[in-house]
Design an enzyme around this catalytic site. Structure first.
Site, PDB file in Angstrom:
ATOM      1  CG  HIS A 113      -2.104   1.092   1.084  1.00  0.00           C
ATOM      2  ND1 HIS A 113      -3.194   0.902   0.459  1.00  0.00           N
ATOM      3  CD2 HIS A 113      -1.813   2.332   1.462  1.00  0.00           C
ATOM      4  CE1 HIS A 113      -3.805   1.869   0.290  1.00  0.00           C
ATOM      5  NE2 HIS A 113      -3.138   2.861   0.977  1.00  0.00           N
ATOM      6  CB  ALA A 114       1.124   3.879  -2.310  1.00  0.00           C
ATOM      7  CG  HIS A 152      -1.753  10.891  -2.378  1.00  0.00           C
ATOM      8  ND1 HIS A 152      -3.114  11.488  -1.948  1.00  0.00           N
ATOM      9  CD2 HIS A 152      -1.357  10.100  -1.509  1.00  0.00           C
ATOM     10  CE1 HIS A 152      -3.143  11.207  -0.844  1.00  0.00           C
ATOM     11  NE2 HIS A 152      -2.182  10.272  -0.368  1.00  0.00           N
ATOM     12  CD  GLU A 153       1.673   8.062  -1.107  1.00  0.00           C
ATOM     13  OE1 GLU A 153       2.303   8.267  -0.130  1.00  0.00           O
ATOM     14  OE2 GLU A 153       0.703   7.274  -1.308  1.00  0.00           O
ATOM     15  CG  HIS A 161       1.710  12.575   1.949  1.00  0.00           C
ATOM     16  ND1 HIS A 161       0.673  12.921   2.635  1.00  0.00           N
ATOM     17  CD2 HIS A 161       0.991  11.269   1.478  1.00  0.00           C
ATOM     18  CE1 HIS A 161      -0.534  12.332   2.584  1.00  0.00           C
ATOM     19  NE2 HIS A 161      -0.280  11.274   1.695  1.00  0.00           N
ATOM     20  CD  GLU A 195      -3.505  11.202   3.293  1.00  0.00           C
ATOM     21  OE1 GLU A 195      -3.238  10.878   2.369  1.00  0.00           O
ATOM     22  OE2 GLU A 195      -3.152  10.801   4.318  1.00  0.00           O
ATOM     23  CG  HIS A 206      -6.368   3.295   5.103  1.00  0.00           C
ATOM     24  ND1 HIS A 206      -6.644   2.499   3.792  1.00  0.00           N
ATOM     25  CD2 HIS A 206      -5.590   4.294   4.892  1.00  0.00           C
ATOM     26  CE1 HIS A 206      -5.963   3.362   2.904  1.00  0.00           C
ATOM     27  NE2 HIS A 206      -5.220   4.354   3.624  1.00  0.00           N
ATOM     28  CE1 TYR A 216      -5.781   8.904   2.344  1.00  0.00           C
ATOM     29  CE2 TYR A 216      -6.859   7.445   4.164  1.00  0.00           C
ATOM     30  CZ  TYR A 216      -5.657   7.988   3.341  1.00  0.00           C
ATOM     31  OH  TYR A 216      -4.526   7.300   3.978  1.00  0.00           O
TER      32      TYR A 216
HETATM   33  O1  X8Z Z   1      -4.047   5.374   1.224  1.00  0.00           O
HETATM   34  C1  X8Z Z   1      -4.091   6.398   0.282  1.00  0.00           C
HETATM   35  C2  X8Z Z   1      -2.675   6.917  -0.084  1.00  0.00           C
HETATM   36  C3  X8Z Z   1      -1.904   6.858   0.931  1.00  0.00           C
HETATM   37  S1  X8Z Z   1      -2.045   8.026   2.291  1.00  0.00           S
HETATM   38  C4  X8Z Z   1      -2.344   5.905  -1.374  1.00  0.00           C
HETATM   39  N1  X8Z Z   1      -5.381   6.860  -0.177  1.00  0.00           N
HETATM   40  C5  X8Z Z   1      -6.481   6.304   0.218  1.00  0.00           C
HETATM   41  C6  X8Z Z   1      -6.738   4.625  -0.189  1.00  0.00           C
HETATM   42  O2  X8Z Z   1      -5.991   4.265  -1.161  1.00  0.00           O
HETATM   43  O3  X8Z Z   1      -7.629   4.094   0.245  1.00  0.00           O
HETATM   44  C7  X8Z Z   1      -5.281   7.509  -1.246  1.00  0.00           C
HETATM   45  C8  X8Z Z   1      -6.965   7.801  -1.479  1.00  0.00           C
HETATM   46  C9  X8Z Z   1      -7.412   7.133  -0.414  1.00  0.00           C
HETATM   47 ZN    ZN Z   2      -1.821  10.046   1.450  1.00  0.00          ZN
END
Ligand code: X8Z
Ligand code: ZN
Length: 612
Positions: free
Chosen positions: A348-349, A378-379, A382, A406, A507, A517
């Site tokens: 997960h990024a 997105h990354e 941060h 975010e 998450h 988010y």
């Molecule tokens: O988790 C993330 C990023 C890292 S903060 C890749 N996001 C959420 C997800 O993937 O569920 C970005 C959008 C929503």
């Molecule tokens: Zn993020």
């Protein structure tokens, strides 16, 4: 992640979840009575110790996430425990200053110390050890997750993502959907215990439960925050429902009314994404006739033989065009861009600031496609935020609120317009205005479709933490909320006795709050509107907002940097004011952006049932 107690943006920045970093042992809680005079030395010592503990915890977490083994998990759990225990002791000590009159900066630091933890470990050392071990193990279980059709034929999350993106065979989609959701039932018992222990820690800090602690971070009361969310959701719900009704009709045309109920919720496996949180991949099935923009960024990237590092270079190039310094050499040496073949990693990024200063990194298993091109921005958002606030006292080194962190990279990604792609040499000519509905549809499938998902995850978790939803109803409540907010249904019966579907979303096992988010999806349009004005392409007249790119605008960069460099030294309302001239989160920006699409959808949906 709060300031110091910040998380390591381990997860996507997120991080901190676990790491609340605290440093350990401290004597932060000395026994003498707190006074205005003792505040300063207390805070100075706290920041010094936190720095060391945070660093150790972040280094251990990095290794745990990029080299999942029993040993890296154990070491990371220990380092996080030290950091969290210290964070808890600081929060308790800071609370003793509640009635002491302090200068504003010291007052704010105390308040941030009290509310900064994502995970509060109980004071009992055994329980603290147990909860930090559970946290590490839940995340590792997710990271190792695979769907194995047979013992030697397994799909990892990248491969699953790819099938969800490309397949148009409902049976295959269902199979893969169910397959990925086999990773989470083994987490349920641990998650349940994690909830108990983290609640205990939160209560010891004076919060009703962990959810209440998470809601306390927004420079307003937790109840006011809940009302804010309702207000914002009310502003965007009609737009979401219009998109939902239109997409549902197109899916009925594709898969038939037996698979997709024409007036009911959409089955979760048909929206191009394993969590149905981003619908961009069904664009081909819903594309407005005659308005397709006519290029495919994925195909362009592949045709140019772009590799993972070059993808990141494009992202960096956008930020430097605004006037930000290039990323440090260590970023390029230490980041993880490609899934290693020989070991398990948490793919997960995420973006990291390992030393809370300049040791910036991303961890991402990059695929060469449009979605990951966007996620890279997105990354990096941060990382550039982290660097912008790294001169502040440690406790202030975090975003104004977690939605801001975010939103920054996403704001930049809104500037990936056809006109910008022409500048990169990716396309020769931008499509004319007759293609705008196609462009807006693509964006809406990504941004508007996400809104209720961004909201519902913590609606579920808050009920779990408060005890309103009991373990025997985890899955039932999950699907009720998915239906209520998203109008999405489970593709088959999913009884609690057999399933734990929330655990299949990163998450949840990683304990990363998710409301951020939702906020980010509102805020990024406010930021984009304000920066577009600074860049000289106002939303009225010749350049509509969705065609405005701030690429190359030093004016926009200066404005952005001003807000980023405030960190969390001031309430988020002040930071928002800095960039937009307003102190309220406001969904009119996203509504204005999509106004032409809303009008078009209203036309398409005439005579159709909206809702489910
Ligand atoms: O988790 C993330 C990023 C890292 S903060 C890749 N996001 C959420 C997800 O993937 O569920 C970005 C959008 C929503
Ligand atoms: Zn993020």
């Amino acid at each position: 992640m709060m300031g110091v107690m910040r998380t390591i943006h381990r997860t996507p920045l997120l991080l901190l979840s676990l790491a609340a970093l605290a440093l350990s042992g401290c004597n932060a809680g000395s026994s003498s009575k707190p006074t205005a005079e003792s505040a300063k030395p207390f805070l100075e010592e706290a920041e010094k110790k936190m720095y060391d503990l945070y660093l150790e915890s972040a280094q251990a977490s990095w290794i745990q996430s990029t080299y999942i083994t029993d040993d890296s998990e154990a070491l990371s759990a220990k380092a996080n425990q030290r950091a969290i225990d210290y964070g808890v002791s600081l929060a308790k000590e800071a609370a003793k200053y509640n009635d002491v009159q302090l200068p504003p900066e010291e007052r704010r630091k105390m308040d941030l110390l009290k509310r900064g933890l994502t995970l509060a470990a109980p004071a009992d050392p055994k329980e603290s050890q147990e909860v930090t071990k559970l946290a590490a193990s839940l995340e590792a279980t997710y990271g190792k997750g695979k769907y194995c059709k047979t013992p030697d034929k397994c799909l990892n999350i990248d491969q699953i993502t790819d099938i969800m993106k490309k397949s148009r065979n409902a049976d295959e989609l269902l199979d893969v959907w169910k397959g990925w959701h086999t990773v989470s039932p083994p987490m349920k018992k641990d998650f349940q215990r994690f909830v108990e222990l983290s609640n205990k820690g939160a209560k010891e800090l004076g919060f009703a439960d962990t959810g209440a602690m998470w809601r306390s971070k927004y420079d307003m009361t937790p109840d006011e925050f809940t009302k804010e969310l309702d207000r914002l959701w009310g502003q965007v719900e009609p737009l979401y429902k219009s998109l939902h009704a239109y997409v549902r009709r197109k899916l009925v045309e594709k898969y038939g009314p037996k698979v997709v109920p024409p007036t009911g919720p959409i089955p979760a496996h048909l929206l191009g994404n394993i969590w149905a949180q981003d619908w961009s991949n069904v664009y081909d099935m819903v594309a407005p006739t005659g308005a397709d923009p006519g290029y495919d960024l994925t195909k362009i990237l592949v045709a140019k033989k772009t590799d993972a590092k070059q993808m990141v270079k494009y992202g960096e190039g956008f930020f430097t065009s605004l006037g930000f310094d290039p990323l440090p050499d260590s970023f390029w040496k230490r980041s993880l861009f490609v899934r290693p073949k020989d070991r398990d990693v948490v793919c997960h990024a995420s973006a990291w600031d390992v030393d809370n200063d300049n040791d910036l990194r991303i961890k991402m298993c990059i695929q060469i496609n449009e979605e990951d091109f966007t996620t890279i921005h997105h990354e990096l958002g941060h990382n550039f935020y982290q660097r912008a606030y790294n001169k502040l006292p440690l406790i202030f080194r975090d975003s104004a609120n977690d939605g801001f962190h975010e939103a920054i990279g996403d704001t930049i990604a809104l500037s990936i317009t056809p006109e910008y792609l022409v500048k990169l040499g990716f396309i020769q000519k931008a499509p004319d205005a007759s293609k705008d509905i196609g462009l807006l549809m693509q964006r809406a499938l990504e941004k508007v479709a996400f809104l209720p998902f961004g909201l519902m995850i913590d609606q579920w978790r808050w009920k779990v933490f408060s005890g309103e939803v009991k373990p025997e109803d985890y899955n039932k409540a999950w699907w009720e909320l998915r239906q209520k907010y998203q109008g999405v249904s489970a593709p088959e019966d999913r009884p609690d006795a057999m399933f734990f579907d929330p655990g299949a979303k990163y998450h949840v096992p990683a304990n990363v709050p998710y409301t951020r988010y939702f906020l980010a999806h509102i805020l990024q349009f406010q930021f984009h509107r304000a920066l577009s004005e600074a860049a000289g392409c106002p939303g009225t007249g010749a350049t509509p907002l969705h065609r405005c790119s701030i690429y190359g605008s030093k004016e926009a960069g200066t404005k952005l940097n001003k807000m980023l460099s405030m960190g969390q030294s001031k309430p988020w309302q002040d930071a928002l004011f800095e960039i937009t001239g307003k102190k309220e989160m406001d969904a009119t920006a996203i509504r204005d952006y999509f106004a032409p699409l809303q009008a078009w959808l209203d036309e398409q949906n005439k005579g159709q049932q909206i809702g489910w």
